[in-house]
Design a protein around this motif. Structure first.
Motif, PDB file in Angstrom:
ATOM      1  N   GLN A  73      -6.469 -13.043  12.626  1.00  0.00           N
ATOM      2  CA  GLN A  73      -6.642 -14.715  12.648  1.00  0.00           C
ATOM      3  C   GLN A  73      -5.512 -15.525  12.284  1.00  0.00           C
ATOM      4  OE1 GLN A  73      -9.601 -15.317   9.457  1.00  0.00           O
ATOM      5  NE2 GLN A  73     -10.795 -13.533  10.244  1.00  0.00           N
ATOM      6  N   GLY A  74      -4.328 -14.900  12.998  1.00  0.00           N
ATOM      7  CA  GLY A  74      -3.144 -15.659  12.885  1.00  0.00           C
ATOM      8  C   GLY A  74      -2.182 -15.621  11.743  1.00  0.00           C
ATOM      9  N   MET A  75      -2.619 -15.074  10.673  1.00  0.00           N
ATOM     10  CA  MET A  75      -1.765 -14.836   9.638  1.00  0.00           C
ATOM     11  C   MET A  75      -0.601 -13.838   9.561  1.00  0.00           C
ATOM     12  SD  MET A  75      -2.907 -14.177   5.590  1.00  0.00           S
ATOM     13  CE  MET A  75      -3.935 -15.643   5.429  1.00  0.00           C
ATOM     14  N   GLU A  76       0.582 -14.212   9.295  1.00  0.00           N
ATOM     15  CA  GLU A  76       1.447 -13.123   9.262  1.00  0.00           C
ATOM     16  C   GLU A  76       1.132 -11.784   8.530  1.00  0.00           C
ATOM     17  OE1 GLU A  76       6.276 -12.257   7.799  1.00  0.00           O
ATOM     18  OE2 GLU A  76       4.632 -13.541   6.710  1.00  0.00           O
ATOM     19  N   ARG A  77       1.327 -10.465   9.182  1.00  0.00           N
ATOM     20  CA  ARG A  77       0.831  -9.392   8.667  1.00  0.00           C
ATOM     21  C   ARG A  77       1.229  -9.057   7.324  1.00  0.00           C
ATOM     22  NH1 ARG A  77      -0.727  -4.146  10.449  1.00  0.00           N
ATOM     23  NH2 ARG A  77      -1.300  -3.003   8.364  1.00  0.00           N
ATOM     24  N   THR A  78       2.539  -9.458   6.919  1.00  0.00           N
ATOM     25  CA  THR A  78       3.027  -9.006   5.514  1.00  0.00           C
ATOM     26  C   THR A  78       2.408  -9.766   4.560  1.00  0.00           C
ATOM     27  OG1 THR A  78       4.925 -10.424   5.913  1.00  0.00           O
ATOM     28  CG2 THR A  78       5.107  -8.022   6.298  1.00  0.00           C
ATOM     29  N   THR A  79       2.047 -11.095   4.827  1.00  0.00           N
ATOM     30  CA  THR A  79       1.488 -12.006   3.593  1.00  0.00           C
ATOM     31  C   THR A  79       0.132 -11.460   3.511  1.00  0.00           C
ATOM     32  OG1 THR A  79       2.742 -13.737   4.476  1.00  0.00           O
ATOM     33  CG2 THR A  79       0.885 -14.315   3.517  1.00  0.00           C
ATOM     34  N   ALA A  80      -0.790 -11.137   4.676  1.00  0.00           N
ATOM     35  CA  ALA A  80      -2.229 -10.883   4.681  1.00  0.00           C
ATOM     36  C   ALA A  80      -2.047  -9.650   3.964  1.00  0.00           C
ATOM     37  CB  ALA A  80      -2.525 -10.646   6.078  1.00  0.00           C
ATOM     38  N   ASP A  81      -1.331  -8.529   4.148  1.00  0.00           N
ATOM     39  CA  ASP A  81      -1.323  -7.337   3.262  1.00  0.00           C
ATOM     40  C   ASP A  81      -1.165  -7.606   1.873  1.00  0.00           C
ATOM     41  OD1 ASP A  81      -2.137  -5.901   5.556  1.00  0.00           O
ATOM     42  OD2 ASP A  81       0.064  -4.925   5.793  1.00  0.00           O
ATOM     43  N   MET A  85      -3.473  -6.487  -1.419  1.00  0.00           N
ATOM     44  CA  MET A  85      -3.066  -5.841  -2.667  1.00  0.00           C
ATOM     45  C   MET A  85      -3.546  -6.549  -3.761  1.00  0.00           C
ATOM     46  SD  MET A  85       1.010  -4.736  -1.712  1.00  0.00           S
ATOM     47  CE  MET A  85       1.548  -4.510   0.221  1.00  0.00           C
ATOM     48  N   LEU A  86      -3.499  -7.825  -3.821  1.00  0.00           N
ATOM     49  CA  LEU A  86      -3.819  -8.697  -4.974  1.00  0.00           C
ATOM     50  C   LEU A  86      -5.226  -8.514  -5.238  1.00  0.00           C
ATOM     51  CD1 LEU A  86      -1.727 -11.769  -4.689  1.00  0.00           C
ATOM     52  CD2 LEU A  86      -1.399  -9.878  -6.089  1.00  0.00           C
ATOM     53  N   ALA A  87      -6.040  -8.220  -4.026  1.00  0.00           N
ATOM     54  CA  ALA A  87      -7.492  -8.217  -3.924  1.00  0.00           C
ATOM     55  C   ALA A  87      -7.725  -6.878  -4.692  1.00  0.00           C
ATOM     56  CB  ALA A  87      -8.186  -8.283  -2.602  1.00  0.00           C
ATOM     57  N   THR A  88      -6.905  -6.016  -4.518  1.00  0.00           N
ATOM     58  CA  THR A  88      -7.380  -4.466  -5.147  1.00  0.00           C
ATOM     59  C   THR A  88      -7.341  -4.493  -6.576  1.00  0.00           C
ATOM     60  OG1 THR A  88      -5.138  -3.510  -5.085  1.00  0.00           O
ATOM     61  CG2 THR A  88      -6.539  -3.357  -3.144  1.00  0.00           C
ATOM     62  N   VAL A  89      -6.323  -5.619  -7.137  1.00  0.00           N
ATOM     63  CA  VAL A  89      -5.807  -5.488  -8.779  1.00  0.00           C
ATOM     64  C   VAL A  89      -7.061  -6.299  -9.198  1.00  0.00           C
ATOM     65  CG1 VAL A  89      -4.509  -6.470 -10.352  1.00  0.00           C
ATOM     66  CG2 VAL A  89      -3.336  -5.877  -8.402  1.00  0.00           C
ATOM     67  N   CYS A 136      -6.935   6.466 -14.903  1.00  0.00           N
ATOM     68  CA  CYS A 136      -5.793   5.442 -14.407  1.00  0.00           C
ATOM     69  C   CYS A 136      -6.333   5.011 -13.087  1.00  0.00           C
ATOM     70  CB  CYS A 136      -4.408   6.265 -14.288  1.00  0.00           C
ATOM     71  SG  CYS A 136      -3.807   6.872 -15.663  1.00  0.00           S
ATOM     72  N   ILE A 137      -6.394   3.648 -12.944  1.00  0.00           N
ATOM     73  CA  ILE A 137      -6.789   2.809 -11.747  1.00  0.00           C
ATOM     74  C   ILE A 137      -5.456   2.492 -10.982  1.00  0.00           C
ATOM     75  CG2 ILE A 137      -8.247   1.323 -10.672  1.00  0.00           C
ATOM     76  CD1 ILE A 137     -10.039   1.275 -13.017  1.00  0.00           C
ATOM     77  N   PHE A 138      -5.014   2.851 -10.023  1.00  0.00           N
ATOM     78  CA  PHE A 138      -3.885   2.626  -9.381  1.00  0.00           C
ATOM     79  C   PHE A 138      -4.155   1.309  -8.463  1.00  0.00           C
ATOM     80  CE2 PHE A 138      -2.871   7.164 -10.273  1.00  0.00           C
ATOM     81  CZ  PHE A 138      -1.919   6.911 -11.108  1.00  0.00           C
ATOM     82  N   ALA A 139      -3.482   0.319  -8.639  1.00  0.00           N
ATOM     83  CA  ALA A 139      -3.860  -0.960  -7.975  1.00  0.00           C
ATOM     84  C   ALA A 139      -2.744  -1.501  -7.098  1.00  0.00           C
ATOM     85  CB  ALA A 139      -4.110  -1.992  -9.003  1.00  0.00           C
ATOM     86  N   ALA A 140      -2.964  -2.431  -6.131  1.00  0.00           N
ATOM     87  CA  ALA A 140      -2.027  -2.853  -5.361  1.00  0.00           C
ATOM     88  C   ALA A 140      -1.267  -1.792  -4.198  1.00  0.00           C
ATOM     89  CB  ALA A 140      -0.776  -3.658  -6.114  1.00  0.00           C
ATOM     90  N   GLY A 141      -2.049  -0.953  -4.051  1.00  0.00           N
ATOM     91  CA  GLY A 141      -1.503  -0.155  -2.867  1.00  0.00           C
ATOM     92  C   GLY A 141      -0.347   0.804  -3.190  1.00  0.00           C
ATOM     93  N   THR A 142       0.487   0.696  -2.228  1.00  0.00           N
ATOM     94  CA  THR A 142       1.781   1.284  -2.599  1.00  0.00           C
ATOM     95  C   THR A 142       3.010   0.496  -2.856  1.00  0.00           C
ATOM     96  OG1 THR A 142       2.601   1.058  -0.048  1.00  0.00           O
ATOM     97  CG2 THR A 142       1.510   3.206  -0.802  1.00  0.00           C
ATOM     98  N   GLY A 143       2.542  -0.791  -2.694  1.00  0.00           N
ATOM     99  CA  GLY A 143       3.334  -1.915  -3.090  1.00  0.00           C
ATOM    100  C   GLY A 143       3.966  -2.275  -1.655  1.00  0.00           C
ATOM    101  N   ASN A 144       3.568  -1.870  -0.585  1.00  0.00           N
ATOM    102  CA  ASN A 144       4.340  -2.181   0.707  1.00  0.00           C
ATOM    103  C   ASN A 144       3.200  -2.583   1.572  1.00  0.00           C
ATOM    104  OD1 ASN A 144       7.233  -1.087   0.314  1.00  0.00           O
ATOM    105  ND2 ASN A 144       5.893   0.913  -0.390  1.00  0.00           N
ATOM    106  N   PRO A 145       3.580  -3.676   2.486  1.00  0.00           N
ATOM    107  CA  PRO A 145       2.733  -4.057   3.727  1.00  0.00           C
ATOM    108  C   PRO A 145       2.764  -2.741   4.705  1.00  0.00           C
ATOM    109  CG  PRO A 145       4.818  -5.313   3.785  1.00  0.00           C
ATOM    110  CD  PRO A 145       4.920  -4.329   2.462  1.00  0.00           C
ATOM    111  N   TYR A 146       1.586  -2.966   5.567  1.00  0.00           N
ATOM    112  CA  TYR A 146       1.476  -1.967   6.703  1.00  0.00           C
ATOM    113  C   TYR A 146       1.219  -0.475   6.189  1.00  0.00           C
ATOM    114  CZ  TYR A 146       3.952  -5.125   9.408  1.00  0.00           C
ATOM    115  OH  TYR A 146       4.415  -6.395  10.181  1.00  0.00           O
ATOM    116  N   PHE A 147       0.801  -0.258   4.811  1.00  0.00           N
ATOM    117  CA  PHE A 147       0.142   0.930   4.286  1.00  0.00           C
ATOM    118  C   PHE A 147      -1.164   0.571   3.590  1.00  0.00           C
ATOM    119  CE2 PHE A 147       4.718   1.989   4.392  1.00  0.00           C
ATOM    120  CZ  PHE A 147       4.636   3.121   4.747  1.00  0.00           C
ATOM    121  N   THR A 148      -2.274   1.512   4.018  1.00  0.00           N
ATOM    122  CA  THR A 148      -3.498   1.126   3.520  1.00  0.00           C
ATOM    123  C   THR A 148      -3.746   1.723   2.137  1.00  0.00           C
ATOM    124  OG1 THR A 148      -4.288   3.218   4.418  1.00  0.00           O
ATOM    125  CG2 THR A 148      -4.200   1.353   5.808  1.00  0.00           C
TER     126      THR A 148
END
Length: 245
Positions: A73-81, A85-89, A136-148
């Motif tokens: 929807q036009g948002m920069e990919r890194t910002t969106a990712d 990650m914050l949603a997973t927290v 242990c619940i691992f949150a915020a993905g890998t900490g990197n954009p472009y990784f699911t």
């Protein structure tokens, strides 16, 4: 040493990672968290921990924000990712609250530092939590954009020396096509990593499957909607698909 009893069969694995989508937490709502569904999944996790199994979890964030949709929807990919990650927290904190409400000691461990909210990821500390019987619940993905979060789950499962990834879905395994849309869809009992990649089977994304394949980490796909399904698969019962070499 884990001993089988009449009530508690010996589990097939001693340390596992449970990967669920954020959507799994929203029940029949279209968005957000559905507390009774979160409670139900927490009970599933407790039933497996009661078997003597050490459990890690990775939860997606798609019920709150999905990075790919944001970028479309036009948002920069890194910002969106990062927003994803914050949603997973948020999901991880909700699951921690539900687990601790039923007496399961739980740690949320984030790949992005937010020390007031949860622990930073330190591998040896996380392993020690597991050894002490904490989830242990691992949150915020890998900490990197472009990784699911699929890739994050496979990465953490390898780092924690888990014996398998359990991918909880809405269907009871891997099918050759979507069983919700096609009545003639065929379920696989077992399937290879390479077949998943070649046939574009919707198990996990390609980088997650490749990482599991390269480290010989089996992926067990089962239905999280089936009550007792997680415990049943670990006890060698129920219907599921095993992805392996």
């Amino acid at each position: 040493m884990l001993q089988a009893t009449e009530d508690q069969p010996t589990p097939a694995y001693r340390r596992v990672l449970l990967k669920i989508s954020g959507e799994a937490l929203m029940g029949d709502q279209g968005y957000g968290l559905h507390p009774p569904t979160v409670q139900r999944i927490a009970q599933e996790v407790k039933s497996v921990q009661d078997m003597g199994v050490e459990i890690c979890m990775v939860i997606g964030g798609g019920n709150i924000f999905r990075g790919l949709q944001g970028s479309a929807q036009g948002m920069e990919r890194t910002t969106a990712d990062y927003m994803g990650m914050l949603a997973t927290v948020m999901n991880a904190l909700a699951m921690q609250s539900a687990l601790e409400g039923i007496g399961v000691y739980t740690r949320v461990i984030s790949a992005i530092r937010m020390d007031e909210v949860c622990e930073p990821y330190i591998r040896r500390r996380a392993v020690r939590h597991l050894e002490k019987g904490r989830v242990c619940i691992f949150a915020a993905g890998t900490g990197n954009p472009y990784f699911t979060t699929d890739t994050a789950a496979t990465l953490r499962a390898n780092e924690m020396a888990c014996e398998a990834i359990f991918k909880g879905t809405k269907v009871d395994g891997v099918y050759d096509k979507d069983p919700v849309k096609f009545a003639d869809a065929v379920r696989y009992d077992t399937v290879t990593y390479d077949d998943c990649l070649a046939k574009h089977l919707k198990v996990m994304d390609a980088s997650a499957i490749a990482l599991a394949r390269d480290n010989n980490l089996p992926i067990i796909v089962f239905s999280l909607d089936e009550p007792g399904g997680f415990r049943g698969v670990l006890a060698g019962q129920g219907t599921y698909t095993r992805v392996h070499h």
